[in-house]
Design a protein around this motif. Structure first.
Motif, PDB file in Angstrom:
ATOM      1  N   THR A   1       0.834  -1.204   0.000  1.00 57.81           N
ATOM      2  CA  THR A   1       0.000   0.000   0.000  1.00 57.81           C
ATOM      3  C   THR A   1       0.867   1.252   0.000  1.00 57.81           C
ATOM      4  N   ALA A   2       1.905   1.240   0.825  1.00 52.12           N
ATOM      5  CA  ALA A   2       2.820   2.386   0.877  1.00 52.12           C
ATOM      6  C   ALA A   2       3.507   2.591  -0.469  1.00 52.12           C
ATOM      7  N   GLU A   3       3.950   1.497  -1.085  1.00 52.84           N
ATOM      8  CA  GLU A   3       4.635   1.591  -2.377  1.00 52.84           C
ATOM      9  C   GLU A   3       3.699   2.109  -3.471  1.00 52.84           C
ATOM     10  N   ALA A   4       2.399   1.848  -3.317  1.00 57.66           N
ATOM     11  CA  ALA A   4       1.415   2.322  -4.287  1.00 57.66           C
ATOM     12  C   ALA A   4       0.965   3.755  -4.008  1.00 57.66           C
ATOM     13  N   GLY A   5       1.471   4.346  -2.931  1.00 59.09           N
ATOM     14  CA  GLY A   5       1.075   5.710  -2.589  1.00 59.09           C
ATOM     15  C   GLY A   5      -0.250   5.802  -1.887  1.00 59.09           C
ATOM     16  N   GLY A   6      -0.726   4.676  -1.308  1.00 50.56           N
ATOM     17  CA  GLY A   6      -2.004   4.672  -0.607  1.00 50.56           C
ATOM     18  C   GLY A   6      -2.019   5.645   0.563  1.00 50.56           C
ATOM     19  N   LYS A   7      -3.100   6.390   0.711  1.00 50.58           N
ATOM     20  CA  LYS A   7      -3.200   7.397   1.762  1.00 50.58           C
ATOM     21  C   LYS A   7      -3.501   6.787   3.120  1.00 50.58           C
ATOM     22  N   HIS A   8      -4.066   5.606   3.131  1.00 52.87           N
ATOM     23  CA  HIS A   8      -4.446   4.987   4.399  1.00 52.87           C
ATOM     24  C   HIS A   8      -4.603   3.482   4.208  1.00 52.87           C
ATOM     25  N   ILE A   9      -4.608   2.768   5.317  1.00 49.81           N
ATOM     26  CA  ILE A   9      -4.951   1.347   5.311  1.00 49.81           C
ATOM     27  C   ILE A   9      -5.468   0.993   6.697  1.00 49.81           C
ATOM     28  N   PHE A  10      -6.531   0.223   6.720  1.00 46.32           N
ATOM     29  CA  PHE A  10      -7.047  -0.267   7.995  1.00 46.32           C
ATOM     30  C   PHE A  10      -7.498  -1.706   7.831  1.00 46.32           C
TER      31      PHE A  10
ATOM     32  N   PRO B   1      -5.184  -6.243  19.739  1.00 43.40           N
ATOM     33  CA  PRO B   1      -3.834  -6.536  19.226  1.00 43.40           C
ATOM     34  C   PRO B   1      -3.722  -6.295  17.718  1.00 43.40           C
ATOM     35  N   LEU B   2      -4.788  -6.562  16.990  1.00 38.56           N
ATOM     36  CA  LEU B   2      -4.788  -6.314  15.555  1.00 38.56           C
ATOM     37  C   LEU B   2      -4.592  -4.822  15.271  1.00 38.56           C
ATOM     38  N   SER B   3      -5.320  -3.981  15.974  1.00 39.81           N
ATOM     39  CA  SER B   3      -5.198  -2.535  15.796  1.00 39.81           C
ATOM     40  C   SER B   3      -3.791  -2.055  16.132  1.00 39.81           C
ATOM     41  N   GLN B   4      -3.214  -2.614  17.195  1.00 39.20           N
ATOM     42  CA  GLN B   4      -1.862  -2.224  17.593  1.00 39.20           C
ATOM     43  C   GLN B   4      -0.835  -2.637  16.542  1.00 39.20           C
ATOM     44  N   LEU B   5      -1.002  -3.848  15.984  1.00 36.77           N
ATOM     45  CA  LEU B   5      -0.099  -4.316  14.933  1.00 36.77           C
ATOM     46  C   LEU B   5      -0.192  -3.413  13.713  1.00 36.77           C
ATOM     47  N   MET B   6      -1.397  -3.079  13.294  1.00 36.40           N
ATOM     48  CA  MET B   6      -1.567  -2.232  12.116  1.00 36.40           C
ATOM     49  C   MET B   6      -0.972  -0.846  12.349  1.00 36.40           C
ATOM     50  N   ALA B   7      -1.112  -0.326  13.558  1.00 38.29           N
ATOM     51  CA  ALA B   7      -0.534   0.990  13.868  1.00 38.29           C
ATOM     52  C   ALA B   7       0.986   0.957  13.732  1.00 38.29           C
ATOM     53  N   ARG B   8       1.613  -0.116  14.217  1.00 42.17           N
ATOM     54  CA  ARG B   8       3.067  -0.248  14.106  1.00 42.17           C
ATOM     55  C   ARG B   8       3.501  -0.351  12.645  1.00 42.17           C
ATOM     56  N   LEU B   9       2.758  -1.105  11.873  1.00 39.78           N
ATOM     57  CA  LEU B   9       3.108  -1.287  10.467  1.00 39.78           C
ATOM     58  C   LEU B   9       2.922   0.004   9.670  1.00 39.78           C
ATOM     59  N   ARG B  10       1.864   0.755   9.957  1.00 39.74           N
ATOM     60  CA  ARG B  10       1.679   2.034   9.270  1.00 39.74           C
ATOM     61  C   ARG B  10       2.839   2.979   9.576  1.00 39.74           C
ATOM     62  N   LYS B  11       3.256   3.011  10.827  1.00 43.80           N
ATOM     63  CA  LYS B  11       4.379   3.875  11.216  1.00 43.80           C
ATOM     64  C   LYS B  11       5.656   3.432  10.514  1.00 43.80           C
ATOM     65  N   LYS B  12       5.879   2.134  10.451  1.00 44.45           N
ATOM     66  CA  LYS B  12       7.092   1.595   9.829  1.00 44.45           C
ATOM     67  C   LYS B  12       7.189   1.974   8.359  1.00 44.45           C
ATOM     68  N   TYR B  13       6.051   1.961   7.660  1.00 47.33           N
ATOM     69  CA  TYR B  13       6.072   2.204   6.218  1.00 47.33           C
ATOM     70  C   TYR B  13       5.588   3.605   5.833  1.00 47.33           C
ATOM     71  N   GLY B  14       5.420   4.461   6.821  1.00 53.59           N
ATOM     72  CA  GLY B  14       5.166   5.867   6.530  1.00 53.59           C
ATOM     73  C   GLY B  14       3.765   6.197   6.055  1.00 53.59           C
ATOM     74  N   ILE B  15       2.796   5.367   6.405  1.00 53.25           N
ATOM     75  CA  ILE B  15       1.399   5.691   6.107  1.00 53.25           C
ATOM     76  C   ILE B  15       0.846   6.410   7.322  1.00 53.25           C
ATOM     77  N   ARG B  16       0.442   7.642   7.160  1.00 58.82           N
ATOM     78  CA  ARG B  16       0.184   8.472   8.330  1.00 58.82           C
ATOM     79  C   ARG B  16      -1.123   8.174   9.056  1.00 58.82           C
ATOM     80  N   SER B  17      -1.992   7.387   8.452  1.00 55.34           N
ATOM     81  CA  SER B  17      -3.286   7.193   9.097  1.00 55.34           C
ATOM     82  C   SER B  17      -3.894   5.851   8.737  1.00 55.34           C
ATOM     83  N   ASP B  18      -4.768   5.376   9.612  1.00 52.79           N
ATOM     84  CA  ASP B  18      -5.559   4.202   9.268  1.00 52.79           C
ATOM     85  C   ASP B  18      -6.679   4.586   8.320  1.00 52.79           C
TER      86      ASP B  18
END
Length: 349
Positions: free
Chosen positions: A254-263, A309-326
């Motif tokens: 998603t980050a590589e595609a320029g996606g603005k968000h992912i949840f 735990p799912l929400s926490q994992l997704m938050a960490r992954l968004r931060k890691k790949y520079g997606i600023r929001s869910d």
């Protein structure tokens, strides 16, 4: 003389004089009666299309879990045949109670743009319109009937609206130009649903939906065109699509595609959906059947012990790949709604 038809005119002309759907065999009222009066459009690949002469297109959303005020579903039923689909219950309003009817009997709403033109005056500033919440607006029927296209063309004539689209189809790219017209004067975002990047797995989960790579390509092309787009990983299915490795691959793509968000949200399993999904599990994932029966024994939703735990994992992954929001819905290039404050970030499902 060559005649130029709008998208809605073409659809209505095609549906004008075809045989009626046979009587359902009982006295029906409301949407069930209207469905029984629909005209048969095509039978093939175990899918049949019918006209649906609805009285309203814009529906007020009363669900407390939903962050939008209004919904638009150009069709009833969905040919993508996703095994987990929560919306199968909507066919029950038409007295079609076999869960498979939802993917084999597709109802095409008539006069959509005309109805929408009349009803949009009900929408107040800050009230969001969500398109495709119960049936995919870009399913195969749209290639022929162009109901979604007619709706978008009408929306492009208005200003100050907040509009969201959710789809599993790269057919949305057909409408880039009209989406840009909408975004110029309204708030607009697109959610592309991708539950897994694994093509073979997607094929058995979502038999007739476009491949995951085509959907991710749509995310990229929409954002390149200035249309805010991101990824909805919903539903997430325990033991099937929820491994940390698979989720990281999805966030990275998603980050590589320029996606603005992912949840990501867990599977919501209503009884009508379970009637299709559980036999599917028995065939494809028999080792998971008992686990699912226990997890969903007391309701359609999984407990917070799974979701947190799912929400926490997704938050960490968004931060890691520079997606600023869910759920960052609107791109900077999209005009703000007239008189409306910026919307808070909320999940679509």
């Amino acid at each position: 003389m060559q005649l130029n038809y709008s998208s809605e005119q073409k659809a209505n002309h095609f549906m004008a004089s075809l045989p009626l759907l046979p009587d359902f065999g009982q006295k029906l009222v409301g949407i069930a009666r209207l469905a029984s009066e629909g005209e048969s459009l095509r039978l093939g690949h175990e899918v049949e299309y019918f006209t649906l002469p609805v009285r309203s297109l814009l529906n007020r959303c009363t669900g407390v879990r939903m962050p939008f005020t209004w919904t638009i579903n150009p069709y009833r039923g969905c040919e993508f045949a996703c095994k987990y689909c929560y919306a199968r219950y909507t066919h029950e309003f038409m007295e079609l109670r076999d869960g498979v009817d939802f993917e084999q009997k597709i109802f095409v709403k008539q006069h959509a743009a005309d109805l929408l033109r009349q009803e949009l005056r009900q929408v107040k500033a800050g009230e969001e319109i969500a398109i495709g919440t119960a049936t995919d607006a870009y399913q195969p029927a749209e290639r022929r009937f162009e109901v979604t296209r007619a709706i978008l063309e009408e929306l492009a004539r208005h200003r100050g609206l907040e509009i969201g689209i959710v789809t599993k189809s790269n057919l949305v790219l057909r409408d880039i130009e009209v989406l840009q017209q909408i975004a110029a004067n309204n708030r607009l975002y697109v959610n592309i649903t991708i539950t897994t990047l694994k093509t073979e797995l997607a094929r058995i989960l979502e038999p007739r939906a476009p491949r995951p790579d085509l959907r991710m390509e749509a995310v990229q092309k929409l954002n390149q065109a200035g249309i805010s787009a991101g990824v909805s990983c919903a539903p997430l299915m325990p033991g099937i699509t929820d491994s940390p490795r698979d989720l990281e691959a999805l966030v990275r793509a998603t980050a590589e595609a320029g996606g603005k968000h992912i949840f990501a949200n867990p599977l919501f399993l209503k009884p009508c959906s379970a009637a299709v999904f559980l036999p599917f599990l028995e065939k494809e994932f028999p080792q998971l059947v008992e686990t699912y029966r226990k997890r969903y024994k007391h309701g359609a939703f999984l407990p917070a012990s799974y979701g947190k735990p799912l929400s926490q994992l997704m938050a960490r992954l968004r931060k890691k790949y520079g997606i600023r929001s869910d759920y960052d819905r609107y791109s900077p290039r999209t005009a703000p709604a007239s008189g409306a404050e910026p919307a808070s970030q909320m999940k679509l499902f």
